[in-house]
Design an enzyme around this catalytic site. Sequence first.
Site, PDB file in Angstrom:
ATOM      1  N   GLY A 107       0.796  -1.220   0.000  1.00 50.99           N
ATOM      2  CA  GLY A 107       0.000   0.000   0.000  1.00 50.99           C
ATOM      3  C   GLY A 107       0.828   1.270   0.000  1.00 50.99           C
ATOM      4  O   GLY A 107       0.309   2.333   0.337  1.00 50.99           O
ATOM      5  N   ASP A 108       2.106   1.180  -0.339  1.00 48.09           N
ATOM      6  CA  ASP A 108       2.924   2.403  -0.378  1.00 48.09           C
ATOM      7  C   ASP A 108       3.992   2.212  -1.457  1.00 48.09           C
ATOM      8  O   ASP A 108       3.760   1.435  -2.389  1.00 48.09           O
ATOM      9  CB  ASP A 108       3.496   2.686   1.020  1.00 48.09           C
ATOM     10  N   ASP A 109       5.126   2.894  -1.337  1.00 50.43           N
ATOM     11  CA  ASP A 109       6.146   2.767  -2.380  1.00 50.43           C
ATOM     12  C   ASP A 109       6.481   1.292  -2.636  1.00 50.43           C
ATOM     13  O   ASP A 109       6.721   0.532  -1.699  1.00 50.43           O
ATOM     14  CB  ASP A 109       7.438   3.481  -1.959  1.00 50.43           C
TER      15      ASP A 109
END
Length: 428
Positions: free
Chosen positions: A229-231
């Site tokens: 859910g991020d980089d």
Amino acid sequence: MLLSVLFVAATFGLSQAADQALLAAGNVCEVHANGNGTDDSPAILAAVEKCGQDGTIVFSNTTYHVEQVLDTRGLKNCEIQLKGTLLFGTDFEYWLENSLPLPGYDENGYQNQSSAWFFGGDNITWNGYGYGTVDGNGQAWYDFIAGRNNYPGRPHGITIFATNSVISGVRFVQSQMWTMTIHSSKNLLMEDIYVASVSNNGNSTINTDGADTLFSDNIHFDRWHVRNGDDSIALKANSTNIKVTNSEFHNGVGIAIGSIGQYNGIFEIAENFHAENNTYYNTLHALFIKTWAGESVGYPPNGGGGGLGYIRNFVVLNSVMHDCRGYPVAFSQCMTMSPEAGDCNTSTMKLSEITVSGLTGTMLSSAAWVASLQCSAASPCSDIRLDLDLTMTNGTKADYYACSNAEEIEGFECDGPTCELPSPDGTC
Ligand SMILES: *[C@@H]1O[C@H](CO)[C@@H](O)[C@H](O)[C@H]1NC(C)=O
Ligand SMILES: *[C@@H]1O[C@H](CO)[C@@H](O)[C@H](O)[C@H]1NC(C)=O
Ligand SMILES: *[C@@H]1O[C@H](CO)[C@@H](O)[C@H](O)[C@H]1NC(C)=O
Ligand SMILES: *[C@@H]1O[C@H](CO)[C@@H](O)[C@H](O)[C@H]1NC(C)=O
Ligand SMILES: *[C@@H]1O[C@H](CO)[C@@H](O)[C@H](O)[C@H]1NC(C)=O
Ligand SMILES: *[C@@H]1O[C@H](CO)[C@@H](O)[C@H](O)[C@H]1NC(C)=O
Ligand SMILES: *[C@@H]1O[C@H](CO)[C@@H](O)[C@H](O)[C@H]1NC(C)=O
Ligand SMILES: *[C@@H]1O[C@H](CO)[C@@H](O)[C@H](O)[C@H]1NC(C)=O
Ligand SMILES: *[C@@H]1O[C@H](CO)[C@@H](O)[C@H](O)[C@H]1NC(C)=O
């Protein structure tokens, strides 16, 4: 403690010569799990003590419970066979108090970030055979954090300080925060790595980066699968000669260059990056480069800006996007904790020699912005080459290039300026 480590002798009906070869190869420690859910970290540390140098450490096909921080740096000429699962505990009070601070510039280390496990050394071979797993028990963290960004003390899963090493076939699932940070490493190959941090309810997987590199050189990510859910993979301060190949990224941000320039007056670079043959599914971007603004507002970890340095020589080749959620290529030099606009033109961090070639696929958006290059007026970006072929949901090619302060461009024309103040994720 030592009683819980089995020292395995070479007795597998092998010939005398093979026996001798095995014995001559040095110590083999098989880590014994208690098997009743109690803390296995003393046994792990004992195995490292006994076999971490010129030895082999075997985790068998079982679950090891880790209830305390692990500091297993200092391995040398060591082989690790991970055939089971290291399951990290969720005693929040313990981890928030005791996770290991990441070395950085000041008494807050690097952005006040910390880690559940420090792992490292020289000439390490760590194999997970495609099933050995590190499990951060992340759902408990996603529920506890409930979307709060950069919660202090929330640990990264593992921080790797390794030179001349290879990590293969390991699965990293449900990470507490960033999955792994590659810190002060050099000549590291990580291949056939599976990363998944997925929430089973509405609580977000914010800050579950797949991998972040810091102060590291010559790191190769090959055949990764990242679902988070991020980089997906991020290059942070002083990341040089990083390669990302033959990998797939699901749902996250894509490849990010981020949080460079947060420390006022400190010189940071990202240089010589090569990505090739990667596939993106439902990510926000393929390549997202962001720097802090040139004005320093507040102090890290809760503010910053004013950093010096540059981002140079990035090449992204032959990639496919499926359902890109944002702009396939995005630059933003606006990062700030200040609510005021106008910071975007102050960064002196220069972006140059950036090529994205052979990026094809589909976008979810029906706005035609295929690239948003927001560069700072104080240091325009230059030598930017794009060769993109993305279609919108309605089947039309996306061909709007938004640029501010982009010079020496090739393969496209700027159709208009970027939005006034791009948000931290590079969108308007
Ligand atoms: C769990 O197993 C270990 C090792 O066999 C033993 O020393 C310990 O007493 C056990 N603890 C519990 C709570 O059963
Ligand atoms: C590990 O053990 C489980 C249950 O004992 C078994 O189902 C599984 O096939 C084993 N995995 C490997 C890779 O040996
Ligand atoms: C690296 O470690 C392996 C054992 O895992 C050993 O066989 C090899 O000789 C070491 N290489 C160097 C350069 O020391
Ligand atoms: C740094 O993290 C610690 C917890 O590890 C927290 O207590 C402290 O407030 C944080 N400092 C800042 C400046 O955010
Ligand atoms: C987050 O987790 C908590 C604890 O399990 C739960 O009560 C809450 O409903 C979750 N929030 C969302 C948005 O799903
Ligand atoms: C980061 O790289 C720059 C440029 O090479 C160098 O001047 C600086 O000392 C490095 N910073 C750290 C903390 O290694
Ligand atoms: C990219 O994929 C092609 C075709 O599969 C392969 O020949 C090439 O070696 C790959 N490039 C890299 C850098 O792995
Ligand atoms: C940045 O500078 C450009 C011209 O160089 C200008 O068009 C733009 O409005 C400025 N942006 C901000 C946020 O000040
Ligand atoms: C698709 O949408 C864009 C604008 O969002 C529009 O310019 C284009 O004509 C549309 N194409 C089709 C085939 O409707």
